[in-house]
Scaffold this motif. Structure first.
Motif, PDB file in Angstrom:
ATOM      1  N   SER A  26      26.107  54.275   7.190  1.00  0.00           N
ATOM      2  CA  SER A  26      26.160  52.929   6.623  1.00  0.00           C
ATOM      3  C   SER A  26      24.877  52.586   5.876  1.00  0.00           C
ATOM      4  O   SER A  26      23.806  53.129   6.143  1.00  0.00           O
ATOM      5  N   TYR A  35      22.435  49.223   4.323  1.00  0.00           N
ATOM      6  CA  TYR A  35      22.098  47.817   4.514  1.00  0.00           C
ATOM      7  C   TYR A  35      21.351  47.305   3.286  1.00  0.00           C
ATOM      8  O   TYR A  35      20.573  48.040   2.670  1.00  0.00           O
ATOM      9  N   TYR A  92      24.128  56.413  -1.633  1.00  0.00           N
ATOM     10  CA  TYR A  92      23.530  56.663  -0.307  1.00  0.00           C
ATOM     11  C   TYR A  92      22.327  57.603  -0.428  1.00  0.00           C
ATOM     12  O   TYR A  92      21.261  57.341   0.148  1.00  0.00           O
ATOM     13  N   ARG A 152      19.231  53.193   3.949  1.00  0.00           N
ATOM     14  CA  ARG A 152      20.152  54.075   4.660  1.00  0.00           C
ATOM     15  C   ARG A 152      19.564  54.450   6.019  1.00  0.00           C
ATOM     16  O   ARG A 152      18.349  54.459   6.196  1.00  0.00           O
ATOM     17  N   ALA A 206      26.517  47.088   5.373  1.00  0.00           N
ATOM     18  CA  ALA A 206      26.868  46.649   6.719  1.00  0.00           C
ATOM     19  C   ALA A 206      26.180  45.321   7.044  1.00  0.00           C
ATOM     20  O   ALA A 206      25.244  44.906   6.361  1.00  0.00           O
TER      21      ALA A 206
END
Length: 305
Positions: free
Chosen positions: A112, A114, A74, A106, A143
């Motif tokens: 979450s 992507y 992340y 991020r 996600a």
């Protein structure tokens, strides 16, 4: 109209956003000097496609070590609301290029991630496509996006659009791209199988568009040593590439490039798209609007540059 395109089959500096951005900048400078107007990078080039990682997850349990790895991923992911984007916008402006790059993105407002494809012109960000359906265990870390992510762009080098990896196996997602009149269909991926190349040929024939499919070249030893301990069952040469370009008639015009880092660079003639529609047009004389009705919830209209 003729456009010179370049598909970069390279590896990132895995889990290191800063070094990967530096590498991307060097590669863009190199290929821009060769006259390329559109430069494409693979799926999740920044900060790397996490092939082979479980993030410590099994049905019903997650490990602290897996959570630590996710947090590291992340922190190294691309942030549109930061200097990450400004840096690439400046690069595209200075080099006078269009850049399409796969990133793990991020969002500051939540935790979450992507799997995204960012489109940048010499004037700045055009927009972002976020994967609407991550595949298999990808769903653990990425996600799902919605219809507003099915973006297309009418630019000075043609109408750009596309889907990421196995989204391209979704017939209605492909039709959403065709319905916007996409001329240069971009498909970043991490799938190095020969069957992927067959799919790209089919999309070119079906969509009557140029298909630019860009993969990475990556080996297990390119991972940081500390991350290799959980990769014993993964073969060394696990992503051999397969970057390829097809014409609107399904003709193989570049690649596939296997077994090495490199790039495919060539000039494409968009006039061939019109010529290809003499006998087939998925949104024109083959659409059969008297029988079929196609609607995508939330898809934005094609955006003019």
């Amino acid at each position: 109209m003729k456009v010179k395109v370049c598909l970069v089959q390279e590896s990132p500096v895995f889990f290191d956003k800063e070094k990967t951005l530096q590498k991307l900048e060097r590669l863009c400078e190199k290929y821009a000097k060769e006259g390329n107007q559109l430069i494409v990078f693979p799926e999740s080039f920044i900060p790397g496609y996490p092939r082979g990682f479980s993030f410590g997850a099994k049905i019903g349990s997650r490990t602290p070590e897996g959570r630590d790895l996710y947090e590291e991923y992340y922190q190294n992911s691309f942030d549109l609301d930061s200097e990450d984007l400004t840096r690439l916008e400046k690069l595209c402006h200075q080099l006078n290029i269009y850049l399409v790059c796969g990133v793990t993105e991020r969002m500051k407002q939540h935790g979450s991630l992507y799997c995204s494809m960012i489109y940048i012109s010499p004037k700045g960000l055009l927009g972002v496509h976020r994967k609407i359906k991550p595949t298999g265990i990808e769903r653990l870390v990425w996600a799902e996006a919605s219809g507003d992510s099915l973006v297309t762009f009418d630019t000075k080098i043609g109408k750009l659009g596309g889907l990421i990896c196995w989204e391209n196996y979704m017939p209605l997602a492909r039709m959403a791209m065709y319905s916007q009149g996409v001329e240069i269909y971009i498909a970043p991926t991490a799938d190095a199988r020969e069957s992927w190349v067959d799919t790209m040929r089919h999309i070119a024939i079906e969509g009557r568009c140029f298909v630019l499919a860009c993969n990475q070249y990556f080996t297990k030893s390119m991972y940081p040593h500390r991350l290799q301990k959980d990769m014993e069952e993964v073969e060394e040469d696990f992503c051999k590439g397969g970057t390829v370009i097809f014409s609107p008639l399904g003709e193989l015009i570049a690649g596939p490039l296997y077994g090495e880092a490199g790039a495919l660079s060539m000039e494409i003639d968009l006039n061939l798209i019109t010529k290809s529609k003499l006998d087939f047009d998925p949104i024109g004389h083959y659409a059969r609007d008297d029988i079929f009705e196609f609607k995508v919830k939330g898809q934005p209209p094609i955006k003019k540059e």
